[in-house]
Motif scaffolding. Structure first.
Motif, PDB file in Angstrom:
ATOM      1  N   ALA A  29       0.935  -0.729   0.411  1.00 27.47           N
ATOM      2  CA  ALA A  29      -0.398  -0.098  -0.014  1.00 27.47           C
ATOM      3  C   ALA A  29       0.694   1.524  -0.193  1.00 27.47           C
ATOM      4  O   ALA A  29       1.732   1.356   0.548  1.00 27.47           O
ATOM      5  N   LEU A  30       0.574   1.825  -0.987  1.00 26.33           N
ATOM      6  CA  LEU A  30       1.135   3.373  -0.540  1.00 26.33           C
ATOM      7  C   LEU A  30      -0.185   4.201  -0.502  1.00 26.33           C
ATOM      8  O   LEU A  30      -0.970   4.115  -1.136  1.00 26.33           O
ATOM      9  N   ARG A  31       0.290   5.563   0.737  1.00 30.51           N
ATOM     10  CA  ARG A  31      -0.448   6.390   1.148  1.00 30.51           C
ATOM     11  C   ARG A  31       0.341   7.750   0.489  1.00 30.51           C
ATOM     12  O   ARG A  31       1.551   7.922   1.360  1.00 30.51           O
ATOM     13  N   LYS A  68      -9.798   9.327   0.419  1.00 30.23           N
ATOM     14  CA  LYS A  68     -10.750   9.525   1.464  1.00 30.23           C
ATOM     15  C   LYS A  68     -10.780  11.535   1.728  1.00 30.23           C
ATOM     16  O   LYS A  68      -9.805  12.239   1.527  1.00 30.23           O
ATOM     17  N   ASP A  69     -11.819  11.316   2.311  1.00 32.86           N
ATOM     18  CA  ASP A  69     -12.221  12.962   2.070  1.00 32.86           C
ATOM     19  C   ASP A  69     -11.994  13.882   3.204  1.00 32.86           C
ATOM     20  O   ASP A  69     -11.154  12.591   4.629  1.00 32.86           O
ATOM     21  N   ILE A  80     -10.513  16.319  -0.872  1.00 32.83           N
ATOM     22  CA  ILE A  80      -9.697  14.998  -0.871  1.00 32.83           C
ATOM     23  C   ILE A  80      -8.163  15.007   0.030  1.00 32.83           C
ATOM     24  O   ILE A  80      -7.122  15.774  -0.240  1.00 32.83           O
ATOM     25  N   ASN A  81      -8.375  14.058   1.053  1.00 33.61           N
ATOM     26  CA  ASN A  81      -7.147  14.687   2.182  1.00 33.61           C
ATOM     27  C   ASN A  81      -5.753  13.329   1.862  1.00 33.61           C
ATOM     28  O   ASN A  81      -4.526  13.534   2.325  1.00 33.61           O
ATOM     29  N   GLU A  82      -6.498  11.768   0.764  1.00 35.14           N
ATOM     30  CA  GLU A  82      -5.430  11.052   0.940  1.00 35.14           C
ATOM     31  C   GLU A  82      -6.276  10.512   0.146  1.00 35.14           C
ATOM     32  O   GLU A  82      -7.452  10.327  -0.407  1.00 35.14           O
ATOM     33  N   ALA A  83      -4.915   9.598  -1.323  1.00 37.58           N
ATOM     34  CA  ALA A  83      -4.751   8.801  -2.149  1.00 37.58           C
ATOM     35  C   ALA A  83      -4.043   7.543  -1.505  1.00 37.58           C
ATOM     36  O   ALA A  83      -2.756   7.224  -1.466  1.00 37.58           O
TER      37      ALA A  83
END
Length: 175
Positions: A26-28, A64-65, A109-112
């Motif tokens: 997983a890449l955050r 993620k919002d 959008i806070n995160e992908a």
């Protein structure tokens, strides 16, 4: 981590390595406050992705919002080659996403997250590069004397062009 050896554009790509046997890697990407994209205004999420052959090719993209709610989209990529992904996003294209949590806020959008899966357990690396949010929808509003005309046109390329179009339409309708 940043990888200057395997990239498509610029100086680096973002590299994820799963060093211990697992079911996925997983890449955050955390988007800093004030930089979060509004996918209703920029309805295209574009990036390039490459994987090693240890992964099975199934990719899950999770957004993620600002409230931690999620939207998921899955796609496939073959090994050892860069693939351009151009995904529609935002409320208008919500039905193209596999799963969208009720009340998901496409405006912040806070995160992908990119999840790359193994066929069992494994180790390996994958890369993401050339990430950007695109296809801005420009708009303009013009009004006088309590009357207003708002104009949004996919063929216009700036807020100023939309404002001039709205003014011309307003003037035409007012005469």
């Amino acid at each position: 981590s940043l990888d200057g050896a395997n990239k498509v554009v610029g100086s680096y790509s973002i590299k994820h390595t799963t060093g211990t046997a697992d079911y996925y890697g997983a890449l955050r990407l955390i988007i800093p406050s004030g930089w979060q994209p509004d996918l209703n205004k920029y309805p295209t999420l574009q990036f390039q992705i490459q994987r090693q052959s240890a992964f099975n090719g199934q990719v899950t993209l999770l957004l993620k919002d600002n409230a931690g709610k999620q939207a998921l989209r899955e796609f496939q990529v073959a090994a050892d080659k860069w693939y351009m992904q151009k995904l529609n996003a935002g409320k208008k294209y919500e039905n193209e996403w596999g799963s969208v949590e009720a009340g998901f806020n496409w405006s912040v959008i806070n995160e992908a997250w990119w999840y790359m899966w193994f066929s069992g357990t494994g180790t390996g690396s994958f890369w993401v590069d050339n990430l950007f949010f695109n296809s801005a929808r420009w708009s303009g509003t013009y009004g006088a004397g309590g009357r207003e005309l708002a104009e949004t046109d996919e063929e216009l390329h700036s807020e100023n062009e939309c404002l001039l179009r709205a003014k011309a339409l307003y003037d035409n309708l007012s005469s």
